[in-house]
Design a protein around this motif. Sequence first.
Motif, PDB file in Angstrom:
ATOM      1  N   UNK B 128       2.213   7.032  -5.868  1.00  0.00           N
ATOM      2  CA  UNK B 128       1.631   6.947  -7.247  1.00  0.00           C
ATOM      3  C   UNK B 128       0.082   6.054  -7.268  1.00  0.00           C
ATOM      4  N   UNK B 129       0.408   5.123  -6.356  1.00  0.00           N
ATOM      5  CA  UNK B 129      -1.055   4.288  -6.047  1.00  0.00           C
ATOM      6  C   UNK B 129      -2.058   4.830  -5.356  1.00  0.00           C
ATOM      7  N   UNK B 130      -1.410   5.478  -4.289  1.00  0.00           N
ATOM      8  CA  UNK B 130      -2.428   6.052  -3.490  1.00  0.00           C
ATOM      9  C   UNK B 130      -3.279   7.328  -3.937  1.00  0.00           C
ATOM     10  N   UNK B 131      -2.348   7.995  -4.958  1.00  0.00           N
ATOM     11  CA  UNK B 131      -3.003   9.287  -5.458  1.00  0.00           C
ATOM     12  C   UNK B 131      -4.260   8.845  -6.318  1.00  0.00           C
ATOM     13  N   UNK B 132      -4.374   7.438  -6.790  1.00  0.00           N
ATOM     14  CA  UNK B 132      -5.665   7.064  -7.560  1.00  0.00           C
ATOM     15  C   UNK B 132      -6.960   6.905  -6.591  1.00  0.00           C
ATOM     16  N   UNK B 133      -6.409   6.740  -5.499  1.00  0.00           N
ATOM     17  CA  UNK B 133      -7.536   6.409  -4.440  1.00  0.00           C
ATOM     18  C   UNK B 133      -7.948   7.761  -3.803  1.00  0.00           C
ATOM     19  N   UNK B 134      -8.513   8.653  -4.693  1.00  0.00           N
ATOM     20  CA  UNK B 134      -9.100  10.018  -4.232  1.00  0.00           C
ATOM     21  C   UNK B 134      -7.977  10.788  -3.980  1.00  0.00           C
ATOM     22  N   UNK B 135      -6.944  10.735  -4.645  1.00  0.00           N
ATOM     23  CA  UNK B 135      -6.167  11.792  -4.252  1.00  0.00           C
ATOM     24  C   UNK B 135      -5.169  11.705  -2.840  1.00  0.00           C
ATOM     25  N   UNK B 136      -5.283  10.587  -2.481  1.00  0.00           N
ATOM     26  CA  UNK B 136      -4.423  10.589  -1.076  1.00  0.00           C
ATOM     27  C   UNK B 136      -5.305  10.582   0.057  1.00  0.00           C
ATOM     28  N   UNK B 137      -4.787  10.231   1.267  1.00  0.00           N
ATOM     29  CA  UNK B 137      -5.639  10.033   2.387  1.00  0.00           C
ATOM     30  C   UNK B 137      -5.779  11.506   3.297  1.00  0.00           C
ATOM     31  N   UNK B 138      -4.742  12.553   2.811  1.00  0.00           N
ATOM     32  CA  UNK B 138      -4.794  13.742   3.673  1.00  0.00           C
ATOM     33  C   UNK B 138      -6.054  14.824   3.271  1.00  0.00           C
ATOM     34  N   UNK B 139      -6.275  15.503   4.096  1.00  0.00           N
ATOM     35  CA  UNK B 139      -7.418  16.481   3.837  1.00  0.00           C
ATOM     36  C   UNK B 139      -6.914  17.450   2.570  1.00  0.00           C
ATOM     37  N   UNK B 140      -5.671  17.882   2.627  1.00  0.00           N
ATOM     38  CA  UNK B 140      -5.108  18.543   1.686  1.00  0.00           C
ATOM     39  C   UNK B 140      -4.780  17.760   0.332  1.00  0.00           C
ATOM     40  N   UNK B 141      -5.473  18.255  -0.523  1.00  0.00           N
ATOM     41  CA  UNK B 141      -5.177  17.461  -1.941  1.00  0.00           C
ATOM     42  C   UNK B 141      -4.084  17.944  -2.708  1.00  0.00           C
ATOM     43  N   UNK B 142      -3.106  18.745  -2.090  1.00  0.00           N
ATOM     44  CA  UNK B 142      -2.004  19.431  -2.964  1.00  0.00           C
ATOM     45  C   UNK B 142      -0.753  18.984  -2.395  1.00  0.00           C
ATOM     46  N   UNK B 143      -0.741  18.466  -1.102  1.00  0.00           N
ATOM     47  CA  UNK B 143       0.561  18.137  -0.407  1.00  0.00           C
ATOM     48  C   UNK B 143       0.972  16.770  -0.517  1.00  0.00           C
ATOM     49  N   UNK B 144       2.042  16.547   0.018  1.00  0.00           N
ATOM     50  CA  UNK B 144       2.913  15.234   0.168  1.00  0.00           C
ATOM     51  C   UNK B 144       2.168  14.186   0.671  1.00  0.00           C
TER      52      UNK B 144
END
Lengths: 190, 302
Positions: B128-144
Amino acid sequence: MNLLLLLVSGIFVHNFILSRFLGICPFLGVSKQIETAFGMGIAVTFVMGLASAITYVVQYTILVPYGLEYLQTIAFILVIATLVQLVEMVIKKTSPTLYEALGVYLPLITTNCAVLGVALLNIQYGYNFIESVVFGIAGALGFMLAIVLFAGIRERNELSAIPKALDGFPIALITAGLMAIAFLGFSGML
Amino acid sequence: MNTAAQILIPVGILGAMALVFGLLLAVASKIFEVKVDERVPLVRDALPGANCGGCGFPGCDACAAAIVGGTAACNACPVGGAAAAEEIAKIMGEEAIEGPRLAAMVLCQGDCEVAPRRADYYGVMDCREAVNANGGAKDCRFGCIGYGSCVKACKFDALHMSDKMLPVVNRDNCTACNQCVITCPKGVMQLVPYDHDIRVNCKNMMKGKFTRTDCSKGCIACRRCVKVCPTGAVTVADNLASIDYEKCIQCGLCVEVCPTHALTGNKKEGALEAYEKAHPEYKRPEAKPKKAPAKKPAKAEA
């Protein structure tokens, strides 16, 4: 003017927690969330306001005429314990959520030294009835201000990367100390 | 004043004060009496007492009060399941209503091997914190996102992280309390019927071309599954396939045709045959000869 001065002094300059260091137990115990801290503040405000009024009456209509000033502490504790019980009943009836949130700290107001402190200080400073009540409420508002500010900082602390050794209570105590230093700045006002 | 009076007067006065206050409290306790329905503690005892919030109420106490108050059904507690519902129904004098057993599922296969990362994340290891940093670190913005907030939220030891940074559900421990679903900022967790295994294991709603670059196991919306499904349970909307669990007979045809293996799950043996018997007009799609595997070895030789 005098009352206004009392109010400012109670809230900021002689803040019960950060300058007199009274009522530290709930200050550290119920300050994890702003909401519960605010609820605690309201409960303490209610108890402290009423306690200063009733202890004043008890002091000057019962204790002084019979020369029993030396029983001040016991008599005041009696008054405060009764009041806390009353507040507990009222809160349980009117706001079960607040009652749950305050939990064990509500009965602990009984032994909150800020409440007994304000009653004893009122007599010590020789305040009249109105002044006593204003001083009591001001002290409680100061308590509420301090605990809500503190809870806000602690909520943020939860999310910060704090060194393991300081995580939890240690950082809370350091925060409280820094806040006390900050409140020292008000001492020049009066 | 003699000594006796010196002792008795304070004792009397304090005693009188205590008596007055005591009477005051006795009166107040009558005025502010909180009436509690005697069924509330009984229902409360029948609930699991995990205070997980799966029912939508703040805790078991609130859930019990709602059940007795009539705003919640006897089977409001997903954790207690049928046993708790039956017991509560007994207390309430109603028939127990049974719903299908649900279990959580992870709708993403984007582990660290198949889903490339576009950034390194240094921060609180919480989705929930990481999602604030540009949606997470993976290329895929929808996944886990893969920092295990759902695992922390699970109070029943039904979730744990694999070594490839994906949560894995132990369906036997899952009580369908919904906490992981609420916690996941990407909506990757979903409650599905307990005995249902076939699912679309992807949330990526980008066009196929972009999905391919995001993850090698993403749904590219090729619609092969839609064509092959005998019951019309699979549909594609917003570049993403989805399965209607009520229509699905778990024949597993869609899993077989999926080119990216975004659809996964074990088929139910005999499900398709039973469907064919019931619907004589249905024709099984002809298996196309697979060309690609035949070509590859030839290339390798050359």
